[in-house]
Design a protein around this motif. Structure first.
Motif, PDB file in Angstrom:
ATOM      1  N   UNK A  41      -8.256  -4.390  -4.643  1.00 16.45           N
ATOM      2  CA  UNK A  41      -9.483  -3.903  -5.247  1.00 16.45           C
ATOM      3  C   UNK A  41     -10.398  -5.057  -5.591  1.00 16.45           C
ATOM      4  N   UNK A  42     -11.654  -4.985  -5.210  1.00 15.54           N
ATOM      5  CA  UNK A  42     -12.584  -6.082  -5.450  1.00 15.54           C
ATOM      6  C   UNK A  42     -13.999  -5.513  -5.604  1.00 15.54           C
ATOM      7  N   UNK A  99      -6.345  -0.133   8.493  1.00 15.60           N
ATOM      8  CA  UNK A  99      -6.934  -0.481   7.193  1.00 15.60           C
ATOM      9  C   UNK A  99      -7.969   0.561   6.822  1.00 15.60           C
ATOM     10  N   UNK A 100      -7.793   1.206   5.655  1.00 13.85           N
ATOM     11  CA  UNK A 100      -8.772   2.119   5.091  1.00 13.85           C
ATOM     12  C   UNK A 100      -9.500   1.421   3.953  1.00 13.85           C
ATOM     13  N   UNK A 123      -9.042  -1.348  -0.799  1.00 19.30           N
ATOM     14  CA  UNK A 123      -8.579  -1.536   0.585  1.00 19.30           C
ATOM     15  C   UNK A 123      -7.087  -1.232   0.666  1.00 19.30           C
ATOM     16  N   UNK A 124      -6.730  -0.404   1.653  1.00 17.96           N
ATOM     17  CA  UNK A 124      -5.337  -0.019   1.874  1.00 17.96           C
ATOM     18  C   UNK A 124      -4.967  -0.433   3.297  1.00 17.96           C
ATOM     19  N   UNK A 134       2.318  -4.129  -2.166  1.00 13.54           N
ATOM     20  CA  UNK A 134       1.685  -5.183  -2.938  1.00 13.54           C
ATOM     21  C   UNK A 134       0.373  -4.654  -3.494  1.00 13.54           C
ATOM     22  N   UNK A 135       0.178  -4.863  -4.786  1.00 13.33           N
ATOM     23  CA  UNK A 135      -1.035  -4.366  -5.436  1.00 13.33           C
ATOM     24  C   UNK A 135      -1.787  -5.561  -6.033  1.00 13.33           C
ATOM     25  N   UNK A 136      -3.038  -5.716  -5.587  1.00 13.33           N
ATOM     26  CA  UNK A 136      -3.852  -6.843  -6.050  1.00 13.33           C
ATOM     27  C   UNK A 136      -5.230  -6.305  -6.437  1.00 13.33           C
TER      28      UNK A 136
END
Length: 635
Positions: free
Chosen positions: A541-542, A611-612, A551-552, A500-502
């Motif tokens: 991404x934010x 979480x990276x 964030x991954x 999922x890419x946000x």
């Protein structure tokens, strides 16, 4: 220049301990013998003088009695005869009879009569009325016996009363002292010869004892020290006897054993240290204040193309820069010069020369270290040298390696549209053959869309293959992340995973597009490998303040707490799915993020995923702040 004889003799004596000790012993013995001989000679001379004095007084006493009898009988010729006869004795030099006023009345030699004999000893005898022996009268070769003749009642007729004339006269006998001197000389000579014999015997005995008890052990100690100095640490001294020399030899052997153990331990520690620094992939060298290399590792030897034996002790500027003198301070950052100024640690870039080849660009991290060299604390500099050209090649090789892992997925992503294109082309040919122009045009439109889809995949692949740019550019985060994730779709589906890419729209970064693609590819692939049973990977991404946060997150097995400190180390790998890895992905990601002034963090729980987060500066932070402020202003 002529050397004085006494200097030559002194040098000969000083050259050997045995000669010095024997000479010192001889000087002491001679001095003691001289003092002893003087004391004995004096005592002997006094003893002989006393004996002569006693004998002279006895003779003068007998003579006094004879003279008194002659004088009482008024036998003056008889008195003269007695005195003359005594004068004929070879041991008597002269006989005199003095009146109380010290005038010679009678003498063995008539020429001595009528003279006045006035000496201190005669006056002392006259005053004390006691006999006196004068050893120094008339020179050292004569002894004079002085005997006062007291007045007696029977003599008062001629000499008056005792009260008025207590002494009738003085009898003086001079004895020859030549025999006394000769006796003393003979005695002194005998004692001297005996003393020399004793001194010679004592010196000979002392030399033998000294050679056996001192010089022989010293010779063994000398041999031992020479052996140790020559590096023969297994040499030991024979322990003879139980005296101090034997104890010294035993202690020397103990010292040799300890020294051998210490040297062996030092060699072992040095070998361990060399093994440790040889295991470091970066080139390492330690430089002393005089620019000489004290320690280096195998990586440095390979870096400059020389053996360690050639490197150790060589000036640093000759080893790495091919110079015959120190580098020019205004052109090259020299860690030794910086250390003297107290400006360490530091990191700088230099160009090193490898043999006759061209220069190699390196990054040098230098720090101060104090080493104990030859018993002294020496301030040195330790350098860690990283080959930037090799690092760049390694990064590019990692990119190509990751592309190899994408090959199957890329083939699938390209195969599907190409198959569709093939079918559509067949349909378009049939439509054209049947003059169905509109249907053929529709098929051609779909073909164009599939071609565009294929080009998009190949362009993403080419962008990932490009080396990173040196100058930063503005990168559209949504586009680049989406394209990089699209390349990993096949790998995700094969492992049963979903991505999922946000990404918040309009996010941009200042950096390298190929670097960003590499970061996304490595972190998403790591997430897929962490979920061998499949799962969901979220890429978000934010904007947070003045930073862009990528964030991954995954639902994998997580990272053990004891492994969190190692995951960014080169060549360290622990893949949950058992696939082989080179252990360079995360170290390259960290290097990229650091190069673009960012940071990377990780949170993980075993069994709950990982979480990276990648934090990078937001180039639009000031614009975003201005927009927020404008929205808060009243209409």
């Amino acid at each position: 220049m002529t050397v004085p004889p006494w200097s030559a003799i002194g040098g000969w004596v000083s050259a050997r301990l045995q000669r010095r000790m024997v000479m010192a012993h001889a000087v002491v013995l001679i001095a003691l013998s001289t003092v002893f001989l003087g004391v004995v000679s004096g005592l002997y001379r006094a003893r002989l003088a006393n004996e002569m004095e006693r004998a002279s007084l006895q003779v003068s006493g007998l003579l006094q009695a004879a003279l008194e009898n002659a004088m009482l009988k008024r036998d003056l010729p008889g008195l003269r005869a007695i005195i003359a006869d005594l004068g004929e004795d070879r041991d008597i030099l002269a006989v005199r009879v003095l009146s109380p006023d010290l005038e010679v009345r009678f003498a063995s030699d008539p020429a001595l009569e009528d003279e006045v004999l006035d000496t201190v000893a005669i006056r002392l005898a006259l005053a004390s009325r006691n006999p006196i022996t004068d050893l120094g009268a008339g020179g050292a070769e004569m002894v004079r016996a002085i005997r006062p003749v007291p007045n007696q009642p029977r003599c008062q007729t001629c000499h008056g009363t005792v009260a008025e004339h207590p002494v009738n006269g003085l009898l003086i006998v001079d004895y020859a002292a030549e025999g006394l001197g000769a006796e003393i000389h003979r005695s002194m000579l005998t004692l001297m010869l005996a003393g020399l014999a004793v001194i010679g015997s004592s010196l000979l005995a002392s030399w033998w004892v000294l050679r056996r008890t001192v010089l022989a052990p010293l010779a063994r100690l000398t041999t031992g020290t020479e052996a140790l100095a020559a590096g023969r640490l297994d040499h030991r001294i024979a322990v003879v006897g139980q005296d101090e020399a034997a104890d010294l030899a035993s202690r020397f052997n103990d010292m040799a054993v300890q020294l051998q153990g210490a040297m062996s331990q030092a060699d072992s520690d040095r070998a361990v240290l060399q093994s440790v620094i040889d295991a470091i992939p970066d080139a390492i060298r330690v430089i002393s204040p005089d620019y000489r290399i004290y320690i280096a590792n195998a990586a440095y030897a390979a870096h400059v193309g020389q053996s360690l034996d050639q490197i150790i002790g060589q000036p640093c500027y000759r080893s790495s820069h091919g110079r015959s003198e120190p580098c020019i301070e205004t052109l090259v950052v020299c860690p030794i010069v910086e250390a003297r100024a107290g400006r360490l640690p530091l990191t700088c870039r230099q160009a090193h020369r490898k043999g006759a080849a061209s220069d190699v660009h390196v990054e040098v991290a230098a720090a101060a270290v104090t080493l104990r060299i030859d018993g002294e604390d020496v301030p040195c500099v330790v350098e860690a040298i990283r080959d930037l050209d090799h690092q760049a090649r390694l990064s590019q090789e990692q990119r190509l390696s990751e592309l190899g892992l994408l090959a199957a997925g890329l083939a699938h992503e390209i195969y599907n549209p190409m198959s569709s294109i093939n079918l559509l082309l067949d349909a378009a040919r049939r439509d054209l053959a049947d003059a169905r122009i509109d249907a053929a045009a529709g098929h051609m439109k779909v073909i164009g869309e599939e071609v565009e889809r294929t080009l998009k995949v190949t362009n993403s692949l080419l962008a990932l293959c490009l080396p990173p740019s040196e100058d930063p550019v503005l990168v559209d985060l949504d586009r680049v992340v989406s394209e990089a994730v699209a390349l990993l779709g096949y790998q995700a589906r094969q492992s049963g995973s979903f991505i999922d890419c946000d990404i918040v729209p309009n996010l941009r970064l200042l950096g390298s597009e190929s670097d960003l693609r590499m970061v996304v590819t490595n972190l998403v692939l790591n997430a897929i490998h962490a979920m061998p049973q499949g799962g969901r990977v979220r890429v978000c991404g934010r904007r947070e303040g003045a930073e862009i946060v990528l964030q991954f997150s995954d639902e994998g097995i997580g990272i053990a707490p004891e492994d969190l400190g190692h995951i960014f180390l080169p060549f360290w790998t622990r893949r949950a799915d058992g696939s082989a890895g080179r252990g360079l992905g995360l170290s390259i990601v960290q290097a990229i993020v650091t190069r673009w002034h960012g940071r990377i963090t990780v949170k993980s729980r075993l069994g709950a995923g990982c979480t990276f987060e990648v934090h990078l500066p937001d180039p639009d932070a000031h614009l975003a702040g201005s927009s927020v402020e404008s929205e808060e202003l009243p209409a």
